[in-house]
Design a protein around this motif. Structure first.
Motif, PDB file in Angstrom:
ATOM      1  N   ARG A 143       0.899  -1.314   0.206  1.00 37.32           N
ATOM      2  CA  ARG A 143      -0.021  -0.067   0.069  1.00 37.32           C
ATOM      3  C   ARG A 143       0.805   1.362  -0.036  1.00 37.32           C
ATOM      4  NH1 ARG A 143      -5.299   1.748   0.594  1.00 37.32           N
ATOM      5  NH2 ARG A 143      -5.220  -0.058  -0.802  1.00 37.32           N
ATOM      6  N   TYR A 153      -7.364   4.804  -7.027  1.00 32.02           N
ATOM      7  CA  TYR A 153      -7.285   3.220  -6.701  1.00 32.02           C
ATOM      8  C   TYR A 153      -8.521   2.833  -7.590  1.00 32.02           C
ATOM      9  CZ  TYR A 153      -4.011   4.487  -3.168  1.00 32.02           C
ATOM     10  OH  TYR A 153      -3.071   4.953  -2.288  1.00 32.02           O
ATOM     11  N   ALA A 158      -8.651  -0.631  -3.555  1.00 31.56           N
ATOM     12  CA  ALA A 158      -9.282   0.141  -2.594  1.00 31.56           C
ATOM     13  C   ALA A 158      -9.627  -0.560  -1.243  1.00 31.56           C
ATOM     14  CB  ALA A 158     -10.251   1.031  -3.109  1.00 31.56           C
ATOM     15  N   GLU A 159      -9.767  -1.839  -1.378  1.00 33.16           N
ATOM     16  CA  GLU A 159     -10.092  -2.818  -0.639  1.00 33.16           C
ATOM     17  C   GLU A 159      -9.335  -2.401   0.875  1.00 33.16           C
ATOM     18  OE1 GLU A 159     -12.681  -4.862  -0.201  1.00 33.16           O
ATOM     19  OE2 GLU A 159     -13.602  -4.708  -2.102  1.00 33.16           O
ATOM     20  N   ALA A 160      -9.977  -2.929   2.165  1.00 28.47           N
ATOM     21  CA  ALA A 160      -9.556  -2.725   3.274  1.00 28.47           C
ATOM     22  C   ALA A 160      -8.040  -3.666   3.415  1.00 28.47           C
ATOM     23  CB  ALA A 160     -10.435  -3.039   4.314  1.00 28.47           C
ATOM     24  N   SER A 161      -7.243  -3.372   4.504  1.00 27.68           N
ATOM     25  CA  SER A 161      -6.215  -4.071   4.593  1.00 27.68           C
ATOM     26  C   SER A 161      -6.239  -5.398   4.877  1.00 27.68           C
ATOM     27  CB  SER A 161      -5.343  -3.537   5.670  1.00 27.68           C
ATOM     28  OG  SER A 161      -5.800  -3.384   6.707  1.00 27.68           O
ATOM     29  N   GLU A 162      -7.410  -5.765   5.738  1.00 25.04           N
ATOM     30  CA  GLU A 162      -7.820  -7.174   6.082  1.00 25.04           C
ATOM     31  C   GLU A 162      -7.929  -8.007   4.684  1.00 25.04           C
ATOM     32  OE1 GLU A 162      -9.348  -4.583   7.061  1.00 25.04           O
ATOM     33  OE2 GLU A 162      -8.888  -4.648   9.322  1.00 25.04           O
ATOM     34  N   PHE A 163      -8.742  -7.319   3.731  1.00 22.56           N
ATOM     35  CA  PHE A 163      -8.927  -8.101   2.326  1.00 22.56           C
ATOM     36  C   PHE A 163      -7.471  -8.524   1.956  1.00 22.56           C
ATOM     37  CE2 PHE A 163      -9.032  -7.960  -2.062  1.00 22.56           C
ATOM     38  CZ  PHE A 163     -10.035  -8.747  -2.593  1.00 22.56           C
ATOM     39  N   HIS A 164      -6.514  -7.531   1.759  1.00 24.40           N
ATOM     40  CA  HIS A 164      -5.341  -7.846   1.134  1.00 24.40           C
ATOM     41  C   HIS A 164      -4.418  -8.667   1.939  1.00 24.40           C
ATOM     42  CE1 HIS A 164      -5.877  -4.927  -2.233  1.00 24.40           C
ATOM     43  NE2 HIS A 164      -6.420  -4.052  -1.428  1.00 24.40           N
ATOM     44  N   ASP A 165      -4.597  -8.680   3.311  1.00 20.88           N
ATOM     45  CA  ASP A 165      -3.933  -9.825   4.129  1.00 20.88           C
ATOM     46  C   ASP A 165      -4.233 -11.216   3.655  1.00 20.88           C
ATOM     47  OD1 ASP A 165      -2.510  -8.156   5.441  1.00 20.88           O
ATOM     48  OD2 ASP A 165      -3.782  -7.654   7.176  1.00 20.88           O
TER      49      ASP A 165
END
Length: 206
Positions: A143, A153, A158-165
């Motif tokens: 990010r 984005y 643009a998804e939240a950090s939890e999504f990318h984790d």
């Protein structure tokens, strides 16, 4: 005829796939190989339209509809770009493939990851890469790179950090299950060091 080679690059947004794909293309071209560099979605005229829908559509797209759109693009792209190039003995370097759908739409969107993979396997008639390069980078670091490079984005970025984790964990799990197909590279390392590791692995396939 020299056999074709299908190489895919995977990883989260901001992991450096575009940079490494271009460095690999240039090296292979210097080695005398004909290279097709492409991406999903967006590798065909149909794909450009699909890319606009799945990444820049202003309204909501349900997770199943999103997965189906990616699979439709993939079916057309493989039939019209990837398979013909491989049959000509060329090297295909592709930014994203089935593993992206499993990680983003399957695990990221909390769908049935096995069903998402089965859908793309059907769409592509089972075409698998010879090598998948996973550029692994923590979501926060990715990010930070995007923040430096972007003023806007797309829907997935643009998804939240939890999504990318979840996406990162999914990629690592896939690579762990298929070690023969994957080269996992620490994407925080210097660009030239990463490129050297990739070239060494690809050289063994030529």
């Amino acid at each position: 005829m020299t056999r074709g080679l299908f190489i895919t690059l995977e990883g989260g947004d901001g992991s450096g796939k575009t940079t490494q794909a271009e460095l690999l293309r240039a090296w292979l071209a210097a080695e005398g190989r004909v290279v097709v560099r492409t991406r999903e979605p967006g590798g065909t005229e149909v794909g450009v339209e699909v890319r606009e829908i799945v990444l820049h559509h202003r309204g909501d797209i349900t997770p199943r509809a999103e997965a189906l759109l990616y699979a439709a693009d993939r079916a057309h792209h493989v039939a019209t770009v990837v398979r013909p190039a491989l049959e000509r003995g060329e090297v295909v370097i592709q930014d994203r493939y089935i593993d992206s759908s499993v990680a983003y739409q399957g695990v990221g969107r909390v769908l049935d990851a096995d069903a998402v993979r089965a859908l793309s396997d059907w769409a592509t008639e089972g075409l698998a890469p010879d090598l998948t390069i996973l550029l692994d980078l923590e979501a926060a670091a990715a990010r930070g790179r995007l923040d430096e490079a972007r003023t806007r984005y797309d829907r997935l970025e643009a998804e939240a950090s939890e999504f990318h984790d979840r996406v990162r964990e999914a990629y690592l799990a896939i690579a762990d299950r298929e070690p023969a197909r994957f080269l996992v590279v620490d994407a925080s390392r210097p660009v030239d060091e990463i490129a050297g590791r990739i070239r060494a692995r690809v050289a063994g396939l030529l």
